[in-house]
Motif scaffolding. Structure first.
Motif, PDB file in Angstrom:
ATOM      1  N   ARG A 122      55.008  22.933  15.025  1.00 49.04           N
ATOM      2  CA  ARG A 122      56.348  23.694  14.557  1.00 49.04           C
ATOM      3  C   ARG A 122      57.345  24.078  15.697  1.00 49.04           C
ATOM      4  N   VAL A 123      57.613  22.737  16.706  1.00 44.96           N
ATOM      5  CA  VAL A 123      58.600  22.988  17.516  1.00 44.96           C
ATOM      6  C   VAL A 123      59.873  23.467  16.899  1.00 44.96           C
ATOM      7  N   THR A 124      60.668  24.347  17.811  1.00 44.30           N
ATOM      8  CA  THR A 124      61.986  24.941  17.185  1.00 44.30           C
ATOM      9  C   THR A 124      62.902  24.982  18.229  1.00 44.30           C
ATOM     10  N   ALA A 125      64.216  25.231  17.848  1.00 44.00           N
ATOM     11  CA  ALA A 125      65.383  25.589  18.756  1.00 44.00           C
ATOM     12  C   ALA A 125      64.863  26.377  19.748  1.00 44.00           C
ATOM     13  N   GLY A 126      65.049  26.107  21.004  1.00 42.97           N
ATOM     14  CA  GLY A 126      65.008  26.987  22.161  1.00 42.97           C
ATOM     15  C   GLY A 126      63.637  27.045  22.679  1.00 42.97           C
ATOM     16  N   ASP A 127      62.898  26.205  22.113  1.00 43.54           N
ATOM     17  CA  ASP A 127      61.366  26.003  22.789  1.00 43.54           C
ATOM     18  C   ASP A 127      61.422  25.257  24.131  1.00 43.54           C
ATOM     19  N   THR A 128      60.326  25.113  25.001  1.00 43.43           N
ATOM     20  CA  THR A 128      60.103  24.179  25.889  1.00 43.43           C
ATOM     21  C   THR A 128      59.135  23.412  25.674  1.00 43.43           C
ATOM     22  N   VAL A 129      58.959  22.095  25.840  1.00 46.22           N
ATOM     23  CA  VAL A 129      58.102  21.078  25.582  1.00 46.22           C
ATOM     24  C   VAL A 129      57.882  20.409  27.081  1.00 46.22           C
ATOM     25  N   LEU A 130      56.672  20.174  27.246  1.00 45.29           N
ATOM     26  CA  LEU A 130      56.383  19.365  28.403  1.00 45.29           C
ATOM     27  C   LEU A 130      55.636  17.920  28.062  1.00 45.29           C
ATOM     28  N   VAL A 131      56.265  16.784  28.233  1.00 45.87           N
ATOM     29  CA  VAL A 131      55.771  15.536  28.210  1.00 45.87           C
ATOM     30  C   VAL A 131      55.101  15.095  29.321  1.00 45.87           C
ATOM     31  N   GLN A 132      54.178  14.276  29.197  1.00 43.83           N
ATOM     32  CA  GLN A 132      53.551  13.767  30.266  1.00 43.83           C
ATOM     33  C   GLN A 132      53.781  12.020  30.172  1.00 43.83           C
ATOM     34  N   GLY A 133      54.299  11.665  31.609  1.00 42.81           N
ATOM     35  CA  GLY A 133      54.494  10.339  31.697  1.00 42.81           C
ATOM     36  C   GLY A 133      55.468   9.503  30.658  1.00 42.81           C
ATOM     37  N   THR A 134      55.537   8.229  30.577  1.00 42.88           N
ATOM     38  CA  THR A 134      56.569   7.712  30.017  1.00 42.88           C
ATOM     39  C   THR A 134      55.966   6.735  28.970  1.00 42.88           C
ATOM     40  N   GLY A 135      54.985   6.984  28.520  1.00 44.57           N
ATOM     41  CA  GLY A 135      54.264   6.061  27.304  1.00 44.57           C
ATOM     42  C   GLY A 135      55.000   6.305  26.135  1.00 44.57           C
ATOM     43  N   GLY A 136      54.557   5.689  25.198  1.00 43.17           N
ATOM     44  CA  GLY A 136      55.352   5.503  23.764  1.00 43.17           C
ATOM     45  C   GLY A 136      55.514   7.144  23.038  1.00 43.17           C
ATOM     46  N   VAL A 137      54.243   7.699  23.120  1.00 44.93           N
ATOM     47  CA  VAL A 137      54.002   8.849  22.405  1.00 44.93           C
ATOM     48  C   VAL A 137      54.993  10.072  23.218  1.00 44.93           C
ATOM     49  N   SER A 138      54.887   9.947  24.483  1.00 45.13           N
ATOM     50  CA  SER A 138      55.615  10.856  25.338  1.00 45.13           C
ATOM     51  C   SER A 138      57.062  10.600  25.066  1.00 45.13           C
TER      52      SER A 138
ATOM     53  N   TRP B 239      68.600  33.355  11.405  1.00 44.58           N
ATOM     54  CA  TRP B 239      67.452  33.035  12.091  1.00 44.58           C
ATOM     55  C   TRP B 239      66.149  33.307  11.451  1.00 44.58           C
ATOM     56  N   HIS B 240      65.939  34.437  10.982  1.00 48.66           N
ATOM     57  CA  HIS B 240      64.832  34.877  10.089  1.00 48.66           C
ATOM     58  C   HIS B 240      64.637  33.810   8.928  1.00 48.66           C
TER      59      HIS B 240
ATOM     60  N   GLY C 260      65.601  41.303  10.414  1.00 48.27           N
ATOM     61  CA  GLY C 260      64.441  40.725  11.364  1.00 48.27           C
ATOM     62  C   GLY C 260      64.181  41.412  12.058  1.00 48.27           C
ATOM     63  N   SER C 261      62.997  41.010  12.956  1.00 49.84           N
ATOM     64  CA  SER C 261      62.519  41.615  14.254  1.00 49.84           C
ATOM     65  C   SER C 261      62.901  41.442  15.493  1.00 49.84           C
ATOM     66  N   ARG C 262      62.421  42.204  16.378  1.00 47.02           N
ATOM     67  CA  ARG C 262      62.908  41.905  17.832  1.00 47.02           C
ATOM     68  C   ARG C 262      62.267  40.727  18.188  1.00 47.02           C
ATOM     69  N   GLU C 263      61.169  40.318  17.832  1.00 50.74           N
ATOM     70  CA  GLU C 263      60.414  38.954  18.172  1.00 50.74           C
ATOM     71  C   GLU C 263      61.150  37.676  17.782  1.00 50.74           C
ATOM     72  N   MET C 264      61.896  37.832  16.426  1.00 49.56           N
ATOM     73  CA  MET C 264      62.708  36.776  16.034  1.00 49.56           C
ATOM     74  C   MET C 264      64.215  36.765  16.899  1.00 49.56           C
ATOM     75  N   PHE C 265      64.817  38.204  17.261  1.00 53.50           N
ATOM     76  CA  PHE C 265      65.810  38.261  17.919  1.00 53.50           C
ATOM     77  C   PHE C 265      65.624  37.697  19.249  1.00 53.50           C
ATOM     78  N   GLU C 266      64.520  37.820  20.036  1.00 54.69           N
ATOM     79  CA  GLU C 266      64.309  37.029  21.137  1.00 54.69           C
ATOM     80  C   GLU C 266      64.000  35.597  21.328  1.00 54.69           C
ATOM     81  N   ALA C 267      63.383  35.248  20.001  1.00 51.86           N
ATOM     82  CA  ALA C 267      63.510  33.601  20.024  1.00 51.86           C
ATOM     83  C   ALA C 267      64.612  33.302  19.570  1.00 51.86           C
ATOM     84  N   MET C 268      65.405  33.808  19.007  1.00 50.63           N
ATOM     85  CA  MET C 268      66.750  33.321  18.478  1.00 50.63           C
ATOM     86  C   MET C 268      67.672  33.181  20.061  1.00 50.63           C
TER      87      MET C 268
END
Lengths: 335, 335, 335, 335
Positions: free
Chosen positions: C157-173, D149-150, D285-293
């Protein structure tokens, strides 16, 4: 083989026993000797021509039944001769989200249903029956029980300590009561009959609410939870009841919208918004839900509430009995 | 007031009764007269200096207790004098996801715990005790019970018909057994003692597995589910047991990683991948989880499994009793 | 028709072009004229006999391909002649949770794969190709892309603002990098090559980490997020990297366990528990995931990263090229 | 300090600048020098006395603002002097599910809002502002942006490849458009103005629908998705629009019920049931949502759509401008 058909016109009296050739299973298909059936309110609407203006005759009614596999086509691996199974209400909705291809009308709606001595199904479109259930009990599961499971467990994620409100004593509501109890929830039930309320308490409801004596039953339900509101409402009434349901439900609660027995009409949307409520439409369910439900039914040796079992020659009587509204639980037919 | 302190060095014998001034609640705070406590294995590690190299002395140990509100500071609205409450294991984790600010060490770890006659807490950091529970029962909830609820209900979404495997007969495992049963699940339990297995069966486990006589207990558990595998494992053993847990668990099953009683070391990661398993670390839980759990405990009048209750003067004996490993369920202290 | 077979023994040199009769689609089946294929590391293991001790020869390798429907059997409704489709890696996992019946070995593992001029599939076991993709691009999707989608989108459930770490440069990554960017996430990527890190930055990674110059890259990744830790790690290395992944990930973060390129061995379980981390095994994915992914690929006109395209006669060269580890992105074959 | 008050009666003309003593932060509180504010339609209703019959005067209106911390009380650790923050719309809803204690009326509703030179808040009731945003942009976030966002991210789990329908060009709808685009979704937008539709296309909507020329816009939206239906509708119109929204939405789709601008009245419940749709009420929404946004806003350097900025002396003009309905995006006030 014998089969019930609506031939030239709708109406309980026009539902006739007829002869059709016994079907044979093609590749990937199975032949089921039907042993029992159960009625849903939808079947009554179908028979009376009130379900869907597009229905064409002749039509074999009924969605719910249980039978024994008596032959299998080439390549069948999921079931074998002798297995007891129920067909799926929506034959292609196996798992995951419903898609357009799986959607209604479904069995006994836009195409022939199961009220025949033999039926052919794709091997993917049936589910094994829990061993402890007689055929007529198994026949109650495909529509009403799966709908209740989908509403409360799959979507509602009911859990121990929750409070669930069920309306009336129809098939979905009684299954919802039973599943809510299995999952550790408290159940409040409404009815217009004190006698029926006594019976739902026997089935495990902590409290019964007579909605005739308490037309503002939503507030009463709320009080019964110490003012917090119920976690889930299994809404089968539609516009005539959802206003009270929205009074009963807690902030961020869940209303499963399953039926519209009390008809259409207006209702105030504002509480959905101001109480952050989820109203989730529920249209029966998938094979994956059915199988998960059967695991619970088997583990707890659950017995569906069957009101009365009619013979295969008494289908019209069974439908009229449903029409009378006297029943408490499912009406079944057995051959 | 009297308080137990580790003063200059670690060790059960160095845990001493001392005098400290009675604390007073500031704005938003409450004063709790402690009435009972319970021990967790972590407390034994803390007392023996094996929990965390960074602990500084003096330290008041113990995270779990229950008490009565005897005074409130300015602006307190959530609780009132006379309320019976438990403090939260992680005092600032109220709801939602845990954040760095809420994270360990937690109560009785990096700062003073609750083994004192009186404690002051922020009004947000306590939870009301279910009315039917005596103080010593309530004192068992903050760590072990919340952990089990978090694992099985909040993250694991255990539901009716599921099968849950619990390991051993420690506090978390017994609460997991009880909560799994409330939620309609079947429970398999492991132990090295047939006598303890007899007791878990009395508590509702369908089957007990003696892991001494069945070192390949993962396969046995799998067989007990007809080859499908269990839905959830409440893993408290760590590297020494997770290999068998991964044999026991079904495709797409859930392993709650809670403890590492059997220590570190290597294990084969491949089954996690090939079986699409979820391994979910569980670090106690939030107030929101605690309150949801208490609703279930109150509805079902659940009684925690208390092995033995020691007096306030017998804390060292209680810790030694825990060290002996003879107990079945929680060890409590009462004043 | 021509088909590549491992005939009597494993090894790249033993992979031979052979003749087999052209298959014909039975009821519910379709005939696919294959147009392109792509290689996964698993194919190399299969060919070299290192994948699974139970493999029996002769075997047609490869799971991933794309083709055109050239004939359909009776009762086929989901696809029609002329459609461009990819077969599913796990042919019966259509939607919902994976079951034992769907589980590995899967295509090109325990039974014949797709490295043939024509293949027959059940109509349910293929997915329509996004219109903008040439065949060789489409051929990269069934395993690597679906795995990355399953990991990050369905489970993560990756969403906007998340940070994702990928390893290496294979197909899945690389697919994970692309999907994370589509979903509005920031991407950190590791590699042992500064040249490859330059390329992942071109693809949208905000930062590259050379794990040779930074063996403690987990801490560095954590610093890059202001000390909070990354939300998701797409773990393809296994025991050799998961320790650093658990340093990189935030409290309550998500590690998708996809590969074990760096082998087995021991690692410390404690951070999973103390950081409340979820380690989710990912085994490719369902048709439902594949179709959701294709919607995103079509909307954003995503082009997979294809390193090099070999001719149908150059399959052994393609496998040796994969063995050399020089590639960046997918290795394809085209007819 | 200066503060705007509704003193003896409601109405824009009765909103008066007044003097009140500058507040001082108590323990755990912070003093905010307000730098900007933004208007929501709710503020107009409050000022005109149409929001809630229970409002008592005098009242300081407005929920949304941004300011600088100029003093902190004892025990404040979450923020420090100099920090730029926004107050929460619902000051005690920090994370997890909303509870009765957190529920409406909220800031500027049942108690004084933020339209003052200085305000005091609990340290827990504010959120840090993304560094790239000027004060007036930051002031737009607490109600409209968090609501969007919520709806789309927290509850709707919008993901890459989804299609989102937004109604009109109010604050929530424009934020929903921006967040849907960040998350990789396609956006369809409705308006009665072709000029406004041109602007939403500039903001990233793939298609605009003029609901005056297309009163059956639900069907049109459905066609635009190839007949499948949109995944999410951000419903701000209420009973006047939800019928079309339920035509537009796909099977198992999601309708976020946020506003009732078009008023109450009746609508047909049946599609919710037959299409298995979820209607989810959203109350900010909640503070948690606000911060994620804010993480997403910071990562993508999102700029809210601000239509016009008024001076602190022009609040009445700003409200009348909102009343005129000419704006596109947020109306702000700056000191």
């Amino acid at each position: 083989m014998k089969v019930y058909e609506l031939q030239n016109s709708f109406g309980i009296d026009n539902l006739k026993l007829a002869e059709r050739p016994e079907p044979r299973p093609g590749p990937g298909q199975i032949l089921l000797k039907m042993r029992a059936w159960s009625l849903n309110y939808r079947d009554l609407l179908v028979v009376k021509g009130q379900y869907n203006a597009k229905l064409r005759l002749p039509l074999v009614p009924l969605s719910d039944g249980a039978g024994e596999v008596v032959a299998v086509g080439a390549g069948v691996t999921r079931v074998k001769v002798g297995d007891r199974v129920c067909p799926l209400f929506m034959p292609t909705w196996l798992a995951g989200q419903v898609t357009e291809a799986d959607a209604p009308p479904a069995l006994g709606g836009g195409y022939d249903g199961v009220l025949a001595e033999f039926c052919v199904f794709n091997q993917d479109s049936v589910v094994a029956v829990p061993a402890h259930l007689p055929h007529e009990d198994a026949a109650t599961l495909p529509c009403a029980a799966v709908t209740a499971w989908h509403a409360l467990v799959t979507e509602g994620r009911v859990t121990a300590g929750d409070t669930v409100l069920v309306q009336g004593t129809g098939g979905v509501s009684l299954f919802a009561l039973q599943f809510a109890r299995l999952a550790g929830a408290r159940v409040l039930a409404t009815s217009s009959s004190d006698a029926k309320l006594a019976r739902v308490r026997q089935l495990g409801a902590s409290d019964g609410i007579n909605y005739k004596s308490h037309p503002e039953w939503g507030d009463l339900a709320r009080e019964m939870t110490g003012g917090r509101g119920v976690d889930h409402v299994v809404e089968v009434g539609g516009a005539g009841t959802i206003g009270q349901s929205l009074r009963a439900v807690r902030l961020n609660g869940h209303v499963s919208l399953i039926g519209i027995l009390s008809g259409g009409g207006s209702f105030n949307l504002v509480p959905i918004l101001m109480k952050n409520v989820r109203v989730q439409g529920i249209f029966v369910g998938s094979r994956e839900m059915f199988e998960a439900m059967n695991q619970a039914i088997a583990l707890h040796q659950v017995r569906p509430v069957v009101d009365r079992v009619f013979g295969f020659g008494e289908v019209r009587e069974a439908l009229r009995y449903m029409e009378s509204g006297q029943h408490f639980g499912k009406i079944c037919i057995k051959i």
